[in-house]
Design an enzyme around this catalytic site. Structure first.
Site, PDB file in Angstrom:
ATOM      1  N   ASP A  67       0.916  -1.072   0.205  1.00 27.74           N
ATOM      2  CA  ASP A  67       0.051  -0.022   0.149  1.00 27.74           C
ATOM      3  C   ASP A  67       0.766   1.384   0.111  1.00 27.74           C
ATOM      4  O   ASP A  67       2.060   1.159   0.160  1.00 27.74           O
ATOM      5  CB  ASP A  67      -1.023  -0.105   1.299  1.00 27.74           C
ATOM      6  CG  ASP A  67      -0.417  -0.520   2.317  1.00 27.74           C
ATOM      7  OD1 ASP A  67       0.949  -0.624   2.551  1.00 27.74           O
ATOM      8  OD2 ASP A  67      -1.017  -1.020   3.468  1.00 27.74           O
ATOM      9  N   ASP A 136      -8.113  -3.085  14.052  1.00 36.09           N
ATOM     10  CA  ASP A 136      -9.526  -3.310  13.632  1.00 36.09           C
ATOM     11  C   ASP A 136      -9.664  -4.463  12.666  1.00 36.09           C
ATOM     12  O   ASP A 136     -10.722  -4.464  11.901  1.00 36.09           O
ATOM     13  CB  ASP A 136      -9.984  -1.899  12.943  1.00 36.09           C
ATOM     14  CG  ASP A 136      -9.072  -1.458  11.906  1.00 36.09           C
ATOM     15  OD1 ASP A 136      -8.288  -2.324  11.611  1.00 36.09           O
ATOM     16  OD2 ASP A 136      -9.330  -0.415  11.162  1.00 36.09           O
ATOM     17  N   HIS A 138      -7.842  -4.847   9.935  1.00 36.03           N
ATOM     18  CA  HIS A 138      -7.230  -4.739   8.598  1.00 36.03           C
ATOM     19  C   HIS A 138      -5.994  -5.252   8.023  1.00 36.03           C
ATOM     20  O   HIS A 138      -5.244  -5.494   8.740  1.00 36.03           O
ATOM     21  CB  HIS A 138      -7.321  -3.013   8.314  1.00 36.03           C
ATOM     22  CG  HIS A 138      -6.263  -2.426   9.000  1.00 36.03           C
ATOM     23  ND1 HIS A 138      -6.182  -1.203   9.569  1.00 36.03           N
ATOM     24  CD2 HIS A 138      -4.883  -2.714   8.880  1.00 36.03           C
ATOM     25  CE1 HIS A 138      -5.018  -0.728   9.777  1.00 36.03           C
ATOM     26  NE2 HIS A 138      -4.153  -1.698   9.588  1.00 36.03           N
ATOM     27  N   GLU A 143      -9.986  -1.611   5.313  1.00 40.63           N
ATOM     28  CA  GLU A 143     -10.612  -1.312   6.301  1.00 40.63           C
ATOM     29  C   GLU A 143     -11.929  -2.102   6.397  1.00 40.63           C
ATOM     30  O   GLU A 143     -12.335  -2.823   5.565  1.00 40.63           O
ATOM     31  CB  GLU A 143     -10.844   0.069   6.641  1.00 40.63           C
ATOM     32  CG  GLU A 143      -9.854   1.031   6.514  1.00 40.63           C
ATOM     33  CD  GLU A 143      -8.959   0.850   7.956  1.00 40.63           C
ATOM     34  OE1 GLU A 143      -8.991   0.080   8.887  1.00 40.63           O
ATOM     35  OE2 GLU A 143      -8.121   1.860   8.028  1.00 40.63           O
TER      36      GLU A 143
HETATM   37  C1  F6R Z   1       1.428  -1.595   6.261  1.00 39.68           C
HETATM   38  C2  F6R Z   1      -0.114  -2.276   6.291  1.00 39.68           C
HETATM   39  C3  F6R Z   1      -0.741  -2.280   7.561  1.00 39.68           C
HETATM   40  C4  F6R Z   1      -0.037  -2.871   8.860  1.00 39.68           C
HETATM   41  C5  F6R Z   1      -0.939  -2.752   9.988  1.00 39.68           C
HETATM   42  C6  F6R Z   1      -0.379  -3.185  11.301  1.00 39.68           C
HETATM   43  O1  F6R Z   1       1.819  -1.957   4.911  1.00 39.68           O
HETATM   44  O2  F6R Z   1      -0.515  -2.671   5.264  1.00 39.68           O
HETATM   45  O3  F6R Z   1      -1.870  -3.048   7.339  1.00 39.68           O
HETATM   46  O4  F6R Z   1       0.501  -4.058   8.560  1.00 39.68           O
HETATM   47  O5  F6R Z   1      -1.670  -1.447  10.235  1.00 39.68           O
HETATM   48  O6  F6R Z   1       0.765  -2.257  11.504  1.00 39.68           O
HETATM   49  P1  F6R Z   1       1.816  -2.545  12.652  1.00 39.68           P
HETATM   50  O7  F6R Z   1       2.650  -3.421  12.350  1.00 39.68           O
HETATM   51  O8  F6R Z   1       2.639  -1.286  12.901  1.00 39.68           O
HETATM   52  O9  F6R Z   1       1.086  -2.824  13.889  1.00 39.68           O
END
Ligand code: F6R
Length: 260
Positions: A67, A136, A138, A143
């Site tokens: 992303d 959440d 995702h 989301e």
């Molecule tokens: C990042 C991404 C997000 C993270 C998620 C968890 O490229 O796609 O989905 O993997 O927000 O983030 P952390 O690992 O920082 O808790």
């Protein structure tokens, strides 16, 4: 899903790194799917170590990020293109030109999803996709409410995700509101998936993903549909799994036929 409950982030990183090394070793032109965020950092540290100390080469590898924020230039320190460079790719021998991210320039964002899907197809698909999970539920920036078949597109970030990510920016106001993200359908196309999560804050999302119904309310639950997913979690992130006892077999002792 294979659920691996490890003692520490480092132990889980070793496990995920062995998956990545298998792919890098066995394919002529492997494609790695890279996630940003904190969860995969111990894995990247281990891969960098393996490159430095054991001569593991990434010279034949392509990498794609999951992303990208809309509106941050590629060299902005928090653009995912730059973050992945700083955290991983600049420390190994992967060619910079073989690291692909969605184009977050607002002027071109409308068809950036379609263009990115084309890149993924031209590369022949992702061999191993590294994922984190949001509190959440995702994955990437899909989301709650995301279509389970979605492809790369622009999404509006939830307040929860923006405040979770504010720690990387000066303030909440600086966190972009939109992101381009691979869709859930795009992620399902990866040949293997390794999802990393540690800490109590992820426990609810992990339980919903592994044991809840498959539902857009927990986008990660779509991974129940994937034939080859490994969920690498520590005790805290696994703490709300109802069947934790069933998964708890230490992975070192798992017979190899259970590995996947
Ligand atoms: C990042 C991404 C997000 C993270 C998620 C968890 O490229 O796609 O989905 O993997 O927000 O983030 P952390 O690992 O920082 O808790």
């Amino acid at each position: 899903m294979e659920v691996v409950i490890g003692q520490s982030a480092e132990e889980l990183a070793l496990y995920a790194a062995s998956m990545v090394r298998d792919v890098v070793r066995s394919k002529d032109h492997p494609v790695l799917g890279l996630a940003t965020g904190s969860s995969p950092l111990p894995l990247y540290t281990e891969l960098i170590r393996a490159h430095r100390d054991e001569g593991v080469t990434f010279a034949h590898v392509s990498a794609v990020t999951l992303d990208e924020y809309v509106g941050l230039p590629p060299d902005h320190p928090q653009s995912y293109h730059e973050v992945i460079r700083q955290e991983f790719t600049r420390h190994v021998d992967i060619d910079d030109a073989r690291v692909f991210s969605p184009d977050g320039d607002p002027a071109r964002a409308m068809d950036a999803g379609e263009r990115y899907e084309k890149v993924l197809t031209e590369l022949g698909g992702v061999d191993v996709q590294i994922l984190g999970i949001g509190t959440d539920g995702h994955i990437a920036f899909n989301e709650p409410g995301s279509s389970l078949q979605s492809r790369t597109r622009i999404k509006t970030l939830t307040d929860q995700t923006r405040s979770d990510n504010a720690r990387f920016f000066g303030s909440l106001d600086e966190v972009p509101i939109h992101a381009l993200t691979q869709g859930l359908g795009t992620i399902l196309d990866a040949r293997r998936v390794a999802l990393m999560a540690t800490g109590q804050a992820k426990a609810q999302a992990i339980a919903a993903m592994v044991e809840g119904p498959m539902s857009a309310s927990c986008p990660a639950s779509v991974l129940q549909w994937h034939p080859h997913v490994t969920v690498c979690v520590d005790e805290a992130a696994a703490s709300l799994l109802e069947h934790a006892g069933y998964y708890r077999t230490s992975f070192e002792r798992k017979p190899s036929w259970q590995k996947w």
